[in-house]
Design a protein around this motif. Structure first.
Motif, PDB file in Angstrom:
ATOM      1  N   GLU A  34      -9.890   1.241   4.749  1.00  0.00           N
ATOM      2  CA  GLU A  34      -8.802   2.181   4.502  1.00  0.00           C
ATOM      3  C   GLU A  34      -9.292   3.404   3.741  1.00  0.00           C
ATOM      4  O   GLU A  34     -10.412   3.458   3.254  1.00  0.00           O
ATOM      5  CB  GLU A  34      -7.709   1.491   3.673  1.00  0.00           C
ATOM      6  CG  GLU A  34      -7.070   0.338   4.376  1.00  0.00           C
ATOM      7  CD  GLU A  34      -5.718   0.698   4.955  1.00  0.00           C
ATOM      8  OE1 GLU A  34      -5.089   1.625   4.445  1.00  0.00           O
ATOM      9  OE2 GLU A  34      -5.300   0.032   5.914  1.00  0.00           O
ATOM     10  N   ALA A  35      -8.404   4.365   3.614  1.00  0.00           N
ATOM     11  CA  ALA A  35      -8.694   5.539   2.787  1.00  0.00           C
ATOM     12  C   ALA A  35      -8.939   5.051   1.366  1.00  0.00           C
ATOM     13  O   ALA A  35      -8.333   4.089   0.928  1.00  0.00           O
ATOM     14  CB  ALA A  35      -7.509   6.488   2.817  1.00  0.00           C
ATOM     15  N   PRO A  36      -9.833   5.710   0.647  1.00  0.00           N
ATOM     16  CA  PRO A  36     -10.144   5.247  -0.710  1.00  0.00           C
ATOM     17  C   PRO A  36      -8.917   5.308  -1.607  1.00  0.00           C
ATOM     18  O   PRO A  36      -8.123   6.224  -1.542  1.00  0.00           O
ATOM     19  CB  PRO A  36     -11.204   6.243  -1.197  1.00  0.00           C
ATOM     20  CG  PRO A  36     -11.408   7.226  -0.140  1.00  0.00           C
ATOM     21  CD  PRO A  36     -10.554   6.887   1.031  1.00  0.00           C
TER      22      PRO A  36
ATOM     23  N   GLN B  10       0.833  -1.204   0.000  1.00  0.00           N
ATOM     24  CA  GLN B  10       0.000   0.000   0.000  1.00  0.00           C
ATOM     25  C   GLN B  10       0.872   1.261   0.000  1.00  0.00           C
ATOM     26  O   GLN B  10       0.718   2.167   0.807  1.00  0.00           O
ATOM     27  CB  GLN B  10      -0.961  -0.001   1.196  1.00  0.00           C
ATOM     28  CG  GLN B  10      -2.062  -1.036   1.105  1.00  0.00           C
ATOM     29  CD  GLN B  10      -2.947  -0.791  -0.102  1.00  0.00           C
ATOM     30  OE1 GLN B  10      -3.471   0.293  -0.308  1.00  0.00           O
ATOM     31  NE2 GLN B  10      -3.093  -1.802  -0.945  1.00  0.00           N
ATOM     32  N   TYR B  11       1.826   1.291  -0.935  1.00  0.00           N
ATOM     33  CA  TYR B  11       2.738   2.427  -1.052  1.00  0.00           C
ATOM     34  C   TYR B  11       1.960   3.658  -1.479  1.00  0.00           C
ATOM     35  O   TYR B  11       1.275   3.647  -2.490  1.00  0.00           O
ATOM     36  CB  TYR B  11       3.859   2.112  -2.051  1.00  0.00           C
ATOM     37  CG  TYR B  11       4.904   3.190  -2.106  1.00  0.00           C
ATOM     38  CD1 TYR B  11       5.971   3.173  -1.225  1.00  0.00           C
ATOM     39  CD2 TYR B  11       4.799   4.238  -3.006  1.00  0.00           C
ATOM     40  CE1 TYR B  11       6.932   4.164  -1.246  1.00  0.00           C
ATOM     41  CE2 TYR B  11       5.753   5.240  -3.038  1.00  0.00           C
ATOM     42  CZ  TYR B  11       6.809   5.201  -2.154  1.00  0.00           C
ATOM     43  OH  TYR B  11       7.752   6.197  -2.176  1.00  0.00           O
ATOM     44  N   HIS B  12       2.063   4.725  -0.710  1.00  0.00           N
ATOM     45  CA  HIS B  12       1.311   5.955  -0.963  1.00  0.00           C
ATOM     46  C   HIS B  12       2.027   6.839  -1.971  1.00  0.00           C
ATOM     47  O   HIS B  12       3.185   7.197  -1.786  1.00  0.00           O
ATOM     48  CB  HIS B  12       1.107   6.718   0.344  1.00  0.00           C
ATOM     49  CG  HIS B  12       0.340   7.986   0.166  1.00  0.00           C
ATOM     50  ND1 HIS B  12       0.871   9.215   0.436  1.00  0.00           N
ATOM     51  CD2 HIS B  12      -0.933   8.211  -0.261  1.00  0.00           C
ATOM     52  CE1 HIS B  12      -0.022  10.144   0.184  1.00  0.00           C
ATOM     53  NE2 HIS B  12      -1.118   9.564  -0.239  1.00  0.00           N
TER      54      HIS B  12
ATOM     55  N   PHE C 104      -2.955   8.088  -3.883  1.00  0.00           N
ATOM     56  CA  PHE C 104      -3.065   6.824  -4.592  1.00  0.00           C
ATOM     57  C   PHE C 104      -2.209   5.805  -3.854  1.00  0.00           C
ATOM     58  O   PHE C 104      -1.173   6.156  -3.284  1.00  0.00           O
ATOM     59  CB  PHE C 104      -2.588   6.954  -6.044  1.00  0.00           C
ATOM     60  CG  PHE C 104      -3.464   7.839  -6.878  1.00  0.00           C
ATOM     61  CD1 PHE C 104      -4.593   7.336  -7.489  1.00  0.00           C
ATOM     62  CD2 PHE C 104      -3.158   9.180  -7.045  1.00  0.00           C
ATOM     63  CE1 PHE C 104      -5.407   8.151  -8.256  1.00  0.00           C
ATOM     64  CE2 PHE C 104      -3.960  10.006  -7.813  1.00  0.00           C
ATOM     65  CZ  PHE C 104      -5.095   9.487  -8.420  1.00  0.00           C
ATOM     66  N   TYR C 105      -2.613   4.540  -3.888  1.00  0.00           N
ATOM     67  CA  TYR C 105      -1.929   3.499  -3.146  1.00  0.00           C
ATOM     68  C   TYR C 105      -1.614   2.313  -4.052  1.00  0.00           C
ATOM     69  O   TYR C 105      -2.531   1.691  -4.600  1.00  0.00           O
ATOM     70  CB  TYR C 105      -2.781   3.032  -1.955  1.00  0.00           C
ATOM     71  CG  TYR C 105      -2.976   4.132  -0.942  1.00  0.00           C
ATOM     72  CD1 TYR C 105      -2.099   4.260   0.130  1.00  0.00           C
ATOM     73  CD2 TYR C 105      -3.997   5.057  -1.072  1.00  0.00           C
ATOM     74  CE1 TYR C 105      -2.243   5.279   1.054  1.00  0.00           C
ATOM     75  CE2 TYR C 105      -4.146   6.089  -0.161  1.00  0.00           C
ATOM     76  CZ  TYR C 105      -3.273   6.192   0.901  1.00  0.00           C
ATOM     77  OH  TYR C 105      -3.413   7.218   1.814  1.00  0.00           O
TER      78      TYR C 105
ATOM     79  N   LEU D 257       4.845  -2.779  -3.815  1.00  0.00           N
ATOM     80  CA  LEU D 257       6.003  -2.215  -4.494  1.00  0.00           C
ATOM     81  C   LEU D 257       7.186  -3.101  -4.121  1.00  0.00           C
ATOM     82  O   LEU D 257       7.520  -3.256  -2.945  1.00  0.00           O
ATOM     83  CB  LEU D 257       6.245  -0.761  -4.077  1.00  0.00           C
ATOM     84  CG  LEU D 257       7.324  -0.016  -4.851  1.00  0.00           C
ATOM     85  CD1 LEU D 257       7.049  -0.032  -6.358  1.00  0.00           C
ATOM     86  CD2 LEU D 257       7.431   1.419  -4.360  1.00  0.00           C
ATOM     87  N   LEU D 258       7.758  -3.731  -5.134  1.00  0.00           N
ATOM     88  CA  LEU D 258       8.867  -4.661  -4.953  1.00  0.00           C
ATOM     89  C   LEU D 258      10.099  -4.103  -5.657  1.00  0.00           C
ATOM     90  O   LEU D 258      10.002  -3.156  -6.432  1.00  0.00           O
ATOM     91  CB  LEU D 258       8.515  -6.023  -5.562  1.00  0.00           C
ATOM     92  CG  LEU D 258       7.178  -6.642  -5.154  1.00  0.00           C
ATOM     93  CD1 LEU D 258       6.911  -7.908  -5.959  1.00  0.00           C
ATOM     94  CD2 LEU D 258       7.149  -6.929  -3.670  1.00  0.00           C
ATOM     95  N   VAL D 259      11.241  -4.716  -5.386  1.00  0.00           N
ATOM     96  CA  VAL D 259      12.475  -4.372  -6.087  1.00  0.00           C
ATOM     97  C   VAL D 259      13.038  -5.658  -6.685  1.00  0.00           C
ATOM     98  O   VAL D 259      13.157  -6.665  -5.987  1.00  0.00           O
ATOM     99  CB  VAL D 259      13.511  -3.740  -5.135  1.00  0.00           C
ATOM    100  CG1 VAL D 259      14.824  -3.482  -5.867  1.00  0.00           C
ATOM    101  CG2 VAL D 259      12.981  -2.450  -4.533  1.00  0.00           C
ATOM    102  N   HIS D 260      13.348  -5.619  -7.971  1.00  0.00           N
ATOM    103  CA  HIS D 260      14.055  -6.730  -8.601  1.00  0.00           C
ATOM    104  C   HIS D 260      15.528  -6.386  -8.508  1.00  0.00           C
ATOM    105  O   HIS D 260      16.039  -5.516  -9.239  1.00  0.00           O
ATOM    106  CB  HIS D 260      13.608  -6.925 -10.047  1.00  0.00           C
ATOM    107  CG  HIS D 260      14.218  -8.127 -10.681  1.00  0.00           C
ATOM    108  ND1 HIS D 260      15.210  -8.041 -11.629  1.00  0.00           N
ATOM    109  CD2 HIS D 260      13.999  -9.450 -10.463  1.00  0.00           C
ATOM    110  CE1 HIS D 260      15.566  -9.259 -11.984  1.00  0.00           C
ATOM    111  NE2 HIS D 260      14.852 -10.127 -11.297  1.00  0.00           N
ATOM    112  N   VAL D 261      16.211  -7.020  -7.575  1.00  0.00           N
ATOM    113  CA  VAL D 261      17.594  -6.676  -7.241  1.00  0.00           C
ATOM    114  C   VAL D 261      18.553  -6.893  -8.421  1.00  0.00           C
ATOM    115  O   VAL D 261      19.357  -6.003  -8.727  1.00  0.00           O
ATOM    116  CB  VAL D 261      18.056  -7.424  -5.974  1.00  0.00           C
ATOM    117  CG1 VAL D 261      19.514  -7.136  -5.670  1.00  0.00           C
ATOM    118  CG2 VAL D 261      17.165  -7.049  -4.790  1.00  0.00           C
TER     119      VAL D 261
END
Length: 139
Positions: free
Chosen positions: A134-136, A14-16, A23-24, A28-32
């Motif tokens: 949660e917040a919309p 839920q990265y803001h 927006f959420y 969110l991932l990282v491909h190392v």
């Protein structure tokens, strides 16, 4: 996480994204190995063109607002309950972002793996509950 392959690291759920409105991003991932962010949007039902528009928006925003100098461009993945190939093809036609669409195929898994994973109905229930608490944010 293992299904995304080797070298994937969790960055945030839920990265803001604050771009005037809130927006959420679901995951969110990282491909190392390739040094890039991976935006994952989860949809319980069938994929729709607007889901890909939302994902395209998130990928662009992460590239502009979140990505660190020297990182490769962000990739987007839409995980949905099912997909209609022609709809996905037309929705992605003309998009310059690296975006993929996949479906969650619970029923085809071996029984021991099905027991270890939530059913599509359980995922839908959690997403519905989360959306009402949660917040919309975008569907």
């Amino acid at each position: 996480m293992a299904e995304f392959g080797k070298g994937i690291a969790f960055y945030r759920r839920q990265y803001h994204l604050d771009v005037g409105e809130g927006f959420y991003i679901d995951l969110l991932l990282v491909h190392v190995p390739s040094n890039r962010f991976v935006v994952v949007e989860l949809k319980a039902g069938k994929s729709k063109p607007e889901h890909l528009g939302q994902l395209n928006f998130y990928v662009s925003a992460v590239n502009d607002l979140v990505r660190f100098p020297g990182m490769a461009p962000t990739v987007g993945i839409l995980v949905c309950g099912s997909k209609h190939e022609p709809t996905v093809r037309y929705a992605l036609d003309g998009s310059s972002q690296p975006i993929a669409v996949t479906s969650y195929t619970y029923d085809t898994l071996p029984p021991e793996e099905r027991e270890a994973l939530p059913s599509p109905e359980a995922i839908t229930a959690v997403l519905d509950q989360h959306a009402s608490e949660e917040a919309p944010y975008g569907e």
